[in-house]
Design an enzyme around this catalytic site. Structure first.
Site, mmCIF file in Angstrom:
data_model
loop_
_atom_site.group_PDB
_atom_site.id
_atom_site.type_symbol
_atom_site.label_atom_id
_atom_site.label_comp_id
_atom_site.label_asym_id
_atom_site.label_seq_id
_atom_site.Cartn_x
_atom_site.Cartn_y
_atom_site.Cartn_z
ATOM 1 N N HIS A 165 36.632 39.816 42.783
ATOM 2 C CA HIS A 165 37.471 39.718 43.848
ATOM 3 C C HIS A 165 39.178 39.374 43.220
ATOM 4 O O HIS A 165 39.907 40.083 43.752
ATOM 5 C CB HIS A 165 36.879 38.642 44.668
ATOM 6 C CG HIS A 165 38.085 38.625 45.750
ATOM 7 N ND1 HIS A 165 37.854 38.495 47.245
ATOM 8 C CD2 HIS A 165 39.648 38.087 45.868
ATOM 9 C CE1 HIS A 165 39.457 38.248 48.235
ATOM 10 N NE2 HIS A 165 39.929 37.767 47.028
ATOM 11 N N GLU A 166 39.060 38.160 42.267
ATOM 12 C CA GLU A 166 40.354 38.259 42.161
ATOM 13 C C GLU A 166 41.056 39.759 40.670
ATOM 14 O O GLU A 166 42.084 40.382 41.326
ATOM 15 C CB GLU A 166 40.586 37.317 40.947
ATOM 16 C CG GLU A 166 40.239 35.682 41.819
ATOM 17 C CD GLU A 166 40.882 35.716 42.962
ATOM 18 O OE1 GLU A 166 41.754 35.888 42.747
ATOM 19 O OE2 GLU A 166 40.816 34.690 43.986
ATOM 20 N N HIS A 170 42.020 42.140 42.898
ATOM 21 C CA HIS A 170 43.881 41.846 43.326
ATOM 22 C C HIS A 170 44.857 42.703 42.813
ATOM 23 O O HIS A 170 45.940 43.581 42.378
ATOM 24 C CB HIS A 170 43.912 40.629 43.703
ATOM 25 C CG HIS A 170 44.082 39.944 44.987
ATOM 26 N ND1 HIS A 170 44.011 40.559 46.206
ATOM 27 C CD2 HIS A 170 43.099 39.112 45.359
ATOM 28 C CE1 HIS A 170 43.478 39.554 47.272
ATOM 29 N NE2 HIS A 170 42.092 38.853 46.700
HETATM 30 ZN ZN LIG Z 1 41.701 36.799 47.718
#
Ligand SMILES: [Zn+2]
Length: 405
Positions: A145-146, A149
């Site tokens: 998830h990171e 980004h």
């Molecule tokens: Zn996030």
């Protein structure tokens, strides 16, 4: 992937234009309230000057500022080999040019964030509590998830927008305080009739503007950062091919009562799970930087056949119960469905306490040693003649207090 980054870029420009408009308006009317002739121009110039300085600083040092504000410490491979291993794996899956710098925040509340300027200069930070609570699949879900980004170019954007929001709040605070403390009304009376009236009109508009613009800036910011969280979930599960990892990690993170000690309005939006828990207030939904976790988990758990953007979009709509566009059209065209993978056999926590250490500890306890367990999971031993009352953890750097036992 590229489509997503491009669509994010368009939305970022729109958001920046909105913030800019608010700032210019604020400067214009606040300046006019002080002096109807030269004030508006001066006010706009001052507001722009402040904003540009802050943007330049955060472009070059935003990542380091966010890391410093959260108390994150850089770690090496020997300290956290399994964390490094997972970050490397996800770096390859995401096809990032370089490995993000890896940081550990010496705090017990499980959470994580990514920051930096671009994929060449990025960093991921996880809390010590995250490492001791999640298993391999769950941590992989969080790291993916990171990484998303970083991949979707959210990191610089979130830093710059957080800073712009900060400028608007700061300027309107300065203006409102200045208004009510300087007793400015007396100055208006002493001036010529025409000028005084114009100043009063400016003043009225400026006060309304100063009250409304921080709220509008926040709504703008929140709406878009929420959308980015969903997109990072969608992108992340494409990398891991295992939505349950992230779902179960989010579940663990939302269940805890632990709170981060070093967090504020600007850094809060970066975290994977909102670290600012509001008690009581249920107005939260409109102003929340993060979508409700239960909804994110539900969407992830309905991805039972495979992962791609189209599947996530479908799950997103079915969980929300109404048509809603999340993934841009170009993203949906990569229709190849990626099959889910089986769960990893590695089900223990990523940083378990080795068994030999426990046995050794018993012997030492018997000979008068006392133990201090750091938030990062490291157990430190103090000899019977230890007289200090605090101990710095050699692994994560947190200072732990020692109770004389
Ligand atoms: Zn996030």
């Amino acid at each position: 992937m590229w489509e997503l980054a491009r669509s994010n870029k368009r939305k970022s420009i729109f958001l920046f234009a909105g913030m800019l408009l608010l700032l210019v308006g604020l400067g214009f009317f606040a300046g006019g309230a002080f002096d109807p002739q030269a004030g508006p121009f001066l006010g706009v110039t001052l507001a722009m000057f402040l904003w540009i300085i802050q943007l330049i600083i955060s472009y070059f040092a935003g990542g380091s500022i966010m890391l410093a504000l959260s108390g994150a410490k850089p770690v090496t491979r020997d300290m956290h080999p399994r964390l490094f291993n997972i970050v490397e794996e996800m770096k390859i899956a995401a096809n990032l040019p370089v490995l993000p710098k890896i940081y550990v925040i010496p705090e017990e509340a499980p959470n994580a964030f990514a920051t930096g300027r671009n994929p060449q200069k990025s960093a991921v930070a996880v809390t010590a509590g995250l490492l001791s609570r999640l298993n391999r699949d769950e941590l992989q879900g969080v790291i993916a998830h990171e990484m998303s980004h970083v991949l979707n170019r959210d990191i610089l954007f979130m830093t710059l927008v957080g800073v712009s929001l900060g400028s608007i709040v700061l300027l309107s605070n300065i203006f409102l305080r200045g208004m009510f403390h300087s007793g400015s009304s007396s100055r208006y009376r002493s001036r010529g009739k025409g000028g005084g009236q114009a100043a009063l009109i400016f003043l009225a508009i400026a006060i309304v503007f100063a009250i409304l613009s921080p709220i509008m800036a926040q709504l703008l910011y929140f709406a878009i950062s929420r959308r980015r969280e969903y997109l990072a979930d969608a992108t992340g599960v494409r990398l891991t091919r295992y939505p349950e990892g992230l779902a179960s990690a989010l579940e663990k993170m939302s269940r805890t009562d632990l709170v981060l000690s070093r967090v504020n309005k600007v850094t809060a939006a970066l975290y994977i799970v909102n670290p600012l828990k509001r008690k009581g207030m249920q107005l939260a939904d409109l102003t929340a930087t993060h979508p409700p976790i239960s909804e994110r988990i539900k969407i992830l758990r309905s991805l039972t056949y495979g992962v791609n953007f189209a599947a996530y979009q479908k799950a997103f709509e079915s969980v929300r119960g109404r048509p809603a566009s999340l993934i841009p059209k170009g993203g949906l065209s990569d229709a190849a469905t990626v099959a889910l993978r089986a769960p990893s056999k590695d089900t223990g926590p990523v940083e378990p306490v080795p068994a030999q250490r426990i046995a050794g500890d018993l012997i030492m306890a018997a000979s008068g040693f006392t133990f201090v367990t750091c938030a990062c999971g490291l157990k430190m031993k103090t000899p019977p003649d230890f007289r200090g009352n605090s101990l710095r953890c050699p692994k994560c750097g947190k200072v732990n207090s020692v109770n004389a036992a």
